[in-house]
Design a protein around this motif. Structure first.
Motif, short mmCIF file in Angstrom:
data_model
loop_
_atom_site.label_atom_id
_atom_site.label_comp_id
_atom_site.label_asym_id
_atom_site.label_seq_id
_atom_site.Cartn_x
_atom_site.Cartn_y
_atom_site.Cartn_z
N GLY A 159 1.26 3.70 1.14
CA GLY A 159 0.79 2.32 0.99
C GLY A 159 1.59 1.29 1.76
N PHE A 211 0.23 -2.33 3.21
CA PHE A 211 0.90 -3.46 2.56
C PHE A 211 1.36 -4.48 3.61
CE2 PHE A 211 5.00 -5.06 0.57
CZ PHE A 211 4.39 -5.94 -0.30
N CYS A 265 -1.50 -6.05 5.60
CA CYS A 265 -2.21 -7.06 4.82
C CYS A 265 -1.39 -8.34 4.66
CB CYS A 265 -2.58 -6.49 3.45
SG CYS A 265 -3.78 -7.50 2.57
N SER A 323 -7.44 -3.75 3.73
CA SER A 323 -6.13 -3.25 3.34
C SER A 323 -5.92 -3.34 1.83
CB SER A 323 -5.02 -4.02 4.08
OG SER A 323 -5.05 -3.76 5.46
N ILE A 374 -4.90 -0.37 -0.77
CA ILE A 374 -3.76 -0.46 -1.70
C ILE A 374 -4.23 -0.28 -3.14
CG2 ILE A 374 -2.02 -2.02 -2.67
CD1 ILE A 374 -1.12 -0.99 -0.04
N CYS A 433 2.75 1.34 -5.88
CA CYS A 433 1.85 0.34 -5.30
C CYS A 433 1.37 -0.77 -6.23
CB CYS A 433 0.63 1.04 -4.69
SG CYS A 433 1.05 2.00 -3.22
N LYS A 449 2.77 -4.01 -5.02
CA LYS A 449 2.18 -4.36 -3.72
C LYS A 449 0.82 -5.02 -3.91
CE LYS A 449 4.27 -0.57 -0.97
NZ LYS A 449 5.19 0.03 -1.96
N LEU A 492 -0.31 -8.92 -2.98
CA LEU A 492 -1.43 -9.21 -2.07
C LEU A 492 -2.49 -10.06 -2.77
CD1 LEU A 492 -1.81 -5.74 -0.31
CD2 LEU A 492 -0.60 -7.77 0.52
N GLU A 547 11.03 -5.10 -1.64
CA GLU A 547 9.71 -5.70 -1.85
C GLU A 547 9.75 -6.73 -2.98
OE1 GLU A 547 7.01 -2.36 -1.98
OE2 GLU A 547 7.36 -1.95 0.15
#
Length: 267
Positions: free
Chosen positions: A133, A137, A140, A162, A166, A177, A180, A184, A217
């Motif tokens: 992913g 990620f 996107c 994307s 994900i 994920c 993530k 997003l 992240e």
């Protein structure tokens, strides 16, 4: 003649795993890559030596605090040479690696045009490496950042594809994920002007990244939240999240990124 074993192949891809998870400090990870790279060079396994180069360069450009990253000013001649050779030899895997980590690095440093350029060039190779992913990620995030800057709907269309990918990854492995997807969604809500929903999604993304131990992240989510709150006139929450982002990037070992943040924060 020495040949590369399956264990060594896994080790090369394992280098990407260590970068993706963020659970190994960048300094320790760089030493890890250096030892393996030297072994590959010694045994004349140059294919695998070159495969490590994109990750190694990204790590170096996040670690060190002198000057601007070579990638971002077009002076990484060694990597350019490896890329040209990969294209000449139709080595799509190596070319894709260079474009993937180039996109990650460019996004982290806020060069969104370069990031989407890398993403688009990778798609042109016809070879993709999802990396649990990570690829979708950062693609996107880059598309959404361009949508923020330009208002061009084409970036929203690219981002939606994307996000769908994900979403599928998050259903298979939430611990990799979930955060993530939430980040997003927060970015998309922000673009759409849905302030309350975006605010909630940013906080959920940060909490999920912390719970799942994706420190880098979590740092990115805090930086994006800070920029969101600053755009919406909440300087107090923006300052809090910028501080959290700096602390987390520093824990990861990304000194250059910390310095970059300190110079660019508009508070």
């Amino acid at each position: 003649m020495h040949t590369c074993t399956n264990v060594q192949c896994i080790y090369v891809l394992g280098g990407a795993d260590n970068f993706i998870s963020g659970q190994l400090s960048l300094a320790a990870f760089k030493k890890h890559l250096k030892v393996f790279g030297e072994q590959m060079f010694e045994h004349k396994q140059m294919v695998f030596h070159h495969l490590l180069r994109p990750i190694e360069q990204a790590v170096s450009n996040l670690l060190f605090s002198t000057g601007e990253p070579l990638l971002l000013i077009g002076r990484d001649k060694e990597q350019e040479c490896i890329l040209n050779k990969a294209i000449e030899q139709n080595n799509s895997f190596l070319a894709a690696q260079i474009f993937i980590f180039g996109c990650v690095e460019a996004y982290i440093y806020g060069d969104y045009e370069l990031a989407v350029n890398f993403a688009q060039k990778r798609h042109e190779t016809g070879f993709d490496v999802p990396f649990y992913g990570m690829t979708d990620f950062f693609d996107c995030l880059s598309f959404l950042a361009m949508a923020h800057q330009s208002g061009d709907q084409k970036w929203i269309l690219s981002a939606n594809k994307s996000i769908s990918n994900i979403d599928n990854f998050a259903k298979i492995c939430p611990s990799n994920c979930e955060h993530k997807l939430l980040l997003l969604q927060a970015e998309m809500k922000s673009i759409m002007g849905e302030v309350e929903e975006a605010s909630s999604k940013y906080e959920l993304a940060i909490s999920a990244a912390e719970r799942n131990e994706f420190i880098h992240e979590q740092a990115i989510a805090n930086e994006r939240a800070a920029e969101f709150f600053l755009r919406n006139g909440d300087s107090s929450r923006a300052a809090h999240h910028y501080g959290e982002a700096q602390s987390l990037f520093l824990r990861w070992g990304a000194q250059r990124k910390v310095d970059d943040l300190l110079m660019s924060i508009a508070l």
